[in-house]
Design a protein around this motif. Structure first.
Motif, PDB file in Angstrom:
ATOM      1  N   PHE A 159       0.829  -1.203   0.000  1.00 12.75           N
ATOM      2  CA  PHE A 159       0.000   0.000   0.000  1.00 12.75           C
ATOM      3  C   PHE A 159       0.864   1.254   0.000  1.00 12.75           C
ATOM      4  CE2 PHE A 159      -2.825  -3.228   1.762  1.00 12.75           C
ATOM      5  CZ  PHE A 159      -3.997  -2.978   1.063  1.00 12.75           C
ATOM      6  N   ASP A 160       0.294   2.320  -0.576  1.00 11.90           N
ATOM      7  CA  ASP A 160       0.960   3.617  -0.627  1.00 11.90           C
ATOM      8  C   ASP A 160      -0.017   4.699  -0.184  1.00 11.90           C
ATOM      9  OD1 ASP A 160       3.459   2.696  -2.133  1.00 11.90           O
ATOM     10  OD2 ASP A 160       1.872   2.092  -3.521  1.00 11.90           O
ATOM     11  N   ARG A 161       0.559   5.844   0.194  1.00 11.32           N
ATOM     12  CA  ARG A 161      -0.264   7.002   0.523  1.00 11.32           C
ATOM     13  C   ARG A 161      -0.263   7.971  -0.657  1.00 11.32           C
ATOM     14  NH1 ARG A 161       0.797   8.815   6.856  1.00 11.32           N
ATOM     15  NH2 ARG A 161       0.037   6.868   7.801  1.00 11.32           N
ATOM     16  N   LYS A 162      -1.447   8.382  -1.051  1.00 12.38           N
ATOM     17  CA  LYS A 162      -1.631   9.324  -2.158  1.00 12.38           C
ATOM     18  C   LYS A 162      -2.102  10.643  -1.556  1.00 12.38           C
ATOM     19  CE  LYS A 162      -4.532   9.764  -6.326  1.00 12.38           C
ATOM     20  NZ  LYS A 162      -5.600   9.082  -7.113  1.00 12.38           N
ATOM     21  N   HIS A 163      -1.261  11.647  -1.565  1.00 14.27           N
ATOM     22  CA  HIS A 163      -1.552  12.902  -0.863  1.00 14.27           C
ATOM     23  C   HIS A 163      -2.254  13.915  -1.766  1.00 14.27           C
ATOM     24  CE1 HIS A 163       1.667  11.152   1.619  1.00 14.27           C
ATOM     25  NE2 HIS A 163       1.106  11.812   2.608  1.00 14.27           N
ATOM     26  N   TYR A 164      -3.367  14.406  -1.317  1.00 16.36           N
ATOM     27  CA  TYR A 164      -3.990  15.585  -1.932  1.00 16.36           C
ATOM     28  C   TYR A 164      -5.023  16.129  -0.963  1.00 16.36           C
ATOM     29  CZ  TYR A 164      -7.946  12.521  -3.360  1.00 16.36           C
ATOM     30  OH  TYR A 164      -9.001  11.652  -3.387  1.00 16.36           O
ATOM     31  N   PHE A 165      -5.307  17.422  -1.093  1.00 17.78           N
ATOM     32  CA  PHE A 165      -6.269  18.058  -0.195  1.00 17.78           C
ATOM     33  C   PHE A 165      -7.576  18.271  -0.951  1.00 17.78           C
ATOM     34  CE2 PHE A 165      -8.511  21.799   1.345  1.00 17.78           C
ATOM     35  CZ  PHE A 165      -8.729  21.426   2.659  1.00 17.78           C
ATOM     36  N   TYR A 166      -8.633  17.768  -0.376  1.00 18.62           N
ATOM     37  CA  TYR A 166      -9.964  17.979  -0.927  1.00 18.62           C
ATOM     38  C   TYR A 166     -10.959  17.773   0.206  1.00 18.62           C
ATOM     39  CZ  TYR A 166     -13.091  18.489  -4.937  1.00 18.62           C
ATOM     40  OH  TYR A 166     -14.007  18.962  -5.835  1.00 18.62           O
ATOM     41  N   PRO A 167     -12.088  18.476   0.213  1.00 16.86           N
ATOM     42  CA  PRO A 167     -13.020  18.395   1.355  1.00 16.86           C
ATOM     43  C   PRO A 167     -13.528  16.992   1.665  1.00 16.86           C
ATOM     44  CG  PRO A 167     -13.557  20.271  -0.032  1.00 16.86           C
ATOM     45  CD  PRO A 167     -12.504  19.497  -0.769  1.00 16.86           C
ATOM     46  N   ASP A 168     -13.567  16.104   0.644  1.00 19.18           N
ATOM     47  CA  ASP A 168     -14.104  14.758   0.894  1.00 19.18           C
ATOM     48  C   ASP A 168     -13.024  13.791   1.380  1.00 19.18           C
ATOM     49  OD1 ASP A 168     -12.632  14.283  -1.370  1.00 19.18           O
ATOM     50  OD2 ASP A 168     -14.324  13.756  -2.662  1.00 19.18           O
ATOM     51  N   LEU A 169     -11.827  14.304   1.668  1.00 22.67           N
ATOM     52  CA  LEU A 169     -10.718  13.458   2.111  1.00 22.67           C
ATOM     53  C   LEU A 169     -10.146  14.033   3.414  1.00 22.67           C
ATOM     54  CD1 LEU A 169      -9.207  10.938   0.870  1.00 22.67           C
ATOM     55  CD2 LEU A 169      -7.442  12.549   0.193  1.00 22.67           C
ATOM     56  N   PRO A 170     -10.785  13.767   4.549  1.00 21.65           N
ATOM     57  CA  PRO A 170     -10.387  14.420   5.814  1.00 21.65           C
ATOM     58  C   PRO A 170      -8.985  14.071   6.287  1.00 21.65           C
ATOM     59  CG  PRO A 170     -12.018  12.679   6.210  1.00 21.65           C
ATOM     60  CD  PRO A 170     -11.949  12.873   4.733  1.00 21.65           C
ATOM     61  N   LYS A 171      -8.425  12.921   5.894  1.00 24.40           N
ATOM     62  CA  LYS A 171      -7.083  12.544   6.337  1.00 24.40           C
ATOM     63  C   LYS A 171      -5.989  13.348   5.629  1.00 24.40           C
ATOM     64  CE  LYS A 171      -7.030   8.171   5.429  1.00 24.40           C
ATOM     65  NZ  LYS A 171      -6.614   6.750   5.342  1.00 24.40           N
ATOM     66  N   GLY A 172      -6.320  13.904   4.473  1.00 22.76           N
ATOM     67  CA  GLY A 172      -5.312  14.598   3.677  1.00 22.76           C
ATOM     68  C   GLY A 172      -4.543  13.672   2.761  1.00 22.76           C
ATOM     69  N   TYR A 173      -4.821  12.392   2.821  1.00 27.35           N
ATOM     70  CA  TYR A 173      -4.212  11.429   1.907  1.00 27.35           C
ATOM     71  C   TYR A 173      -5.165  10.246   1.742  1.00 27.35           C
ATOM     72  CZ  TYR A 173      -2.999   8.562   5.982  1.00 27.35           C
ATOM     73  OH  TYR A 173      -3.073   7.804   7.129  1.00 27.35           O
ATOM     74  N   GLN A 174      -4.967   9.524   0.662  1.00 22.81           N
ATOM     75  CA  GLN A 174      -5.781   8.342   0.377  1.00 22.81           C
ATOM     76  C   GLN A 174      -4.891   7.108   0.405  1.00 22.81           C
ATOM     77  OE1 GLN A 174      -7.325   8.084  -3.658  1.00 22.81           O
ATOM     78  NE2 GLN A 174      -9.181   7.036  -2.955  1.00 22.81           N
ATOM     79  N   THR A 175      -5.351   6.064   1.074  1.00 20.83           N
ATOM     80  CA  THR A 175      -4.635   4.792   1.055  1.00 20.83           C
ATOM     81  C   THR A 175      -4.892   4.113  -0.284  1.00 20.83           C
ATOM     82  OG1 THR A 175      -4.910   4.564   3.442  1.00 20.83           O
ATOM     83  CG2 THR A 175      -4.319   2.585   2.213  1.00 20.83           C
ATOM     84  N   SER A 176      -3.814   3.837  -1.032  1.00 18.89           N
ATOM     85  CA  SER A 176      -3.956   3.294  -2.373  1.00 18.89           C
ATOM     86  C   SER A 176      -2.792   2.348  -2.669  1.00 18.89           C
ATOM     87  CB  SER A 176      -3.999   4.450  -3.387  1.00 18.89           C
ATOM     88  OG  SER A 176      -4.277   3.970  -4.681  1.00 18.89           O
ATOM     89  N   GLN A 177      -2.644   1.963  -3.929  1.00 19.89           N
ATOM     90  CA  GLN A 177      -1.536   1.107  -4.364  1.00 19.89           C
ATOM     91  C   GLN A 177      -1.044   1.603  -5.722  1.00 19.89           C
ATOM     92  OE1 GLN A 177      -3.518  -2.812  -4.303  1.00 19.89           O
ATOM     93  NE2 GLN A 177      -2.208  -3.356  -2.570  1.00 19.89           N
ATOM     94  N   LEU A 178       0.158   2.153  -5.765  1.00 24.35           N
ATOM     95  CA  LEU A 178       0.714   2.629  -7.018  1.00 24.35           C
ATOM     96  C   LEU A 178       1.767   1.679  -7.584  1.00 24.35           C
ATOM     97  CD1 LEU A 178       1.014   4.865  -9.168  1.00 24.35           C
ATOM     98  CD2 LEU A 178       2.803   5.864  -7.718  1.00 24.35           C
ATOM     99  N   TYR A 179       2.687   1.272  -6.746  1.00 24.42           N
ATOM    100  CA  TYR A 179       3.865   0.553  -7.231  1.00 24.42           C
ATOM    101  C   TYR A 179       3.681  -0.960  -7.285  1.00 24.42           C
ATOM    102  CZ  TYR A 179       5.872   5.136  -6.384  1.00 24.42           C
ATOM    103  OH  TYR A 179       6.110   6.485  -6.397  1.00 24.42           O
ATOM    104  N   GLN A 180       2.939  -1.540  -6.341  1.00 24.71           N
ATOM    105  CA  GLN A 180       2.745  -2.988  -6.315  1.00 24.71           C
ATOM    106  C   GLN A 180       1.266  -3.314  -6.079  1.00 24.71           C
ATOM    107  OE1 GLN A 180       6.237  -3.506  -3.418  1.00 24.71           O
ATOM    108  NE2 GLN A 180       6.338  -5.424  -4.588  1.00 24.71           N
ATOM    109  N   PRO A 181       0.421  -3.086  -7.116  1.00 23.41           N
ATOM    110  CA  PRO A 181      -1.015  -3.361  -6.959  1.00 23.41           C
ATOM    111  C   PRO A 181      -1.281  -4.851  -6.794  1.00 23.41           C
ATOM    112  CG  PRO A 181      -0.488  -2.874  -9.231  1.00 23.41           C
ATOM    113  CD  PRO A 181       0.754  -2.600  -8.451  1.00 23.41           C
ATOM    114  N   ILE A 182      -2.459  -5.169  -6.287  1.00 20.39           N
ATOM    115  CA  ILE A 182      -2.773  -6.560  -5.945  1.00 20.39           C
ATOM    116  C   ILE A 182      -3.039  -7.415  -7.181  1.00 20.39           C
ATOM    117  CG2 ILE A 182      -5.269  -6.186  -5.667  1.00 20.39           C
ATOM    118  CD1 ILE A 182      -4.972  -8.106  -3.169  1.00 20.39           C
TER     119      ILE A 182
END
Length: 373
Positions: A4-27
């Motif tokens: 898993f990776d953290r995808k950082h961006y600021f938007y009102p619907d993302l209170p953590k300030g980042y999204q848990t995602s997978q960029l480099y080693q997807p499932i």
């Protein structure tokens, strides 16, 4: 191994300030989906990968303000990323429908588009005639119907075409679709991967799948649309089969019916005629708008359908009576009754024995009361 990776961006619907995602080693890695077309051809779409991530919240936009709904924030989802192999709105419609079938048949999700079990994000970019180089793309988010996918692509194609013909520059952005107006509207600029400042997710361990686990999953995989096409495609026309494939429980029952006939050594022609009779009941009666709620009820058993088909072949029921017996399979008090028992109870069985009919006529004529009348 998947990480898993953290995808950082600021938007009102993302209170953590980042999204848990997978960029480099997807499932899930590369693959392809082949979707049949109504014309008889097919569209082949390569899959780049599929990754796990946490969902964002939902923004509801009004005239001069927006509201944020965080109920679904960080709900786990799987995002399937396709390659730019789709070149028409119709092909996109058919690809999305086939993908939806695969996900529902495999048990990945319920596939309730209206309630957001599955959504489609469409990236649209144009290329100059004769060129394979695509221009800047616009992404239309969260489409919740196959028709919306088609309409949004058609509108966006026209919008971008007019801009390019006028010498204007296409902005890479995220756009929203309004089903009521039939238009897309700009929501925010669309970043590239480096703008999200990806970093490894420190709070989640990697996912390690062994070859044995993958093998076990393959062996327990349920039947998929292609399997039903192979099983039933020589019996049912493509047009009808594609309609039935939108309802897994219907093709399941037809496949069960075929298996039962094969087990009992019934000849192929008899089996084919019976399956066609039942598939016709499914499409003409069960899928009629007034009966569509019955799709939520338990399906009739294989034996009930076999017996009903046999009675149809012997001409023991009129076409109206066939429909009535079939619909009675779905009523709780008759759900487990045999077709013949239901027909007898409702006094629907036709008498086709000429000798028996003559006997009844003779009895009526011999009755003095009838003679007097």
């Amino acid at each position: 191994v998947s990480r898993f990776d953290r995808k950082h961006y600021f938007y009102p619907d993302l209170p953590k300030g980042y999204q848990t995602s997978q960029l480099y080693q997807p499932i899930i890695g590369e693959g392809e989906i082949i979707a049949p077309l109504p014309s008889g051809g097919e569209v082949k779409v390569r899959i780049e990968h599929a990754h796990l991530e946490g969902d964002a919240g939902k923004l509801n936009h009004f005239d001069n303000y927006s509201l944020v709904d965080l109920n679904r924030a960080d709900t786990p989802l799987i995002e399937i990323v396709s390659m730019p192999d789709i070149h028409t709105a119709h092909d996109a419609h058919d690809y999305c429908k086939e993908l939806w079938r695969l996900m529902t048949f495999a048990g990945v999700c319920f596939g309730d588009l209206y309630n957001g079990n599955m959504r489609f994000d469409v990236n649209i970019s144009l290329a100059e005639k004769g060129s394979k180089t695509l221009g800047k793309r616009a992404e239309i988010k969260n489409l919740n119907s196959f028709r919306s996918v088609e309409r949004a692509i058609e509108y966006e194609y026209e919008r971008q075409s007019k801009m390019l013909d006028a010498g204007e520059v296409i902005t890479q952005e995220t756009r929203g679709w309004n089903d009521a107006t039939g238009k897309t509207t700009s929501q925010r600029s669309k970043e590239e991967a480096q703008d999200y400042r990806y970093m490894p997710e420190p709070d989640l361990p990697p996912i390690r799948l062994t070859e044995e686990q993958v093998k076990n999953e393959r062996e327990t995989m349920p039947l998929l649309p292609a399997d039903y096409r192979n099983t039933l495609g020589m019996i049912i026309s493509q047009e009808i089969l594609e309609i039935l494939l939108d309802y897994k429980q219907l093709v399941d029952r037809l496949a069960d019916l075929k298996t039962e006939y094969d087990i009992h050594g019934i000849d192929k022609e008899t089996s084919k005629v019976a399956i066609l009779k039942i598939s016709n009941l499914f499409t003409s009666v069960l899928l009629a708008e007034e009966n569509s709620s019955l799709l939520n009820d338990p399906m009739p058993s294989v034996k009930q359908l076999m017996d009903l088909s046999s009675m149809i072949t012997k001409n023991e029921l009129s076409s109206t009576s066939v429909k009535e017996v079939f619909l009675r399979f779905f009523t709780p008090e008759m759900h487990f009754k045999e077709a013949r028992a239901i027909a007898k109870e409702l006094n629907l069985i036709q008498e086709n024995d000429l000798g028996a009919v003559e006997k009844i006529v003779d009895e009526v004529i011999a009755d003095p009361n009838n003679a007097q009348a």
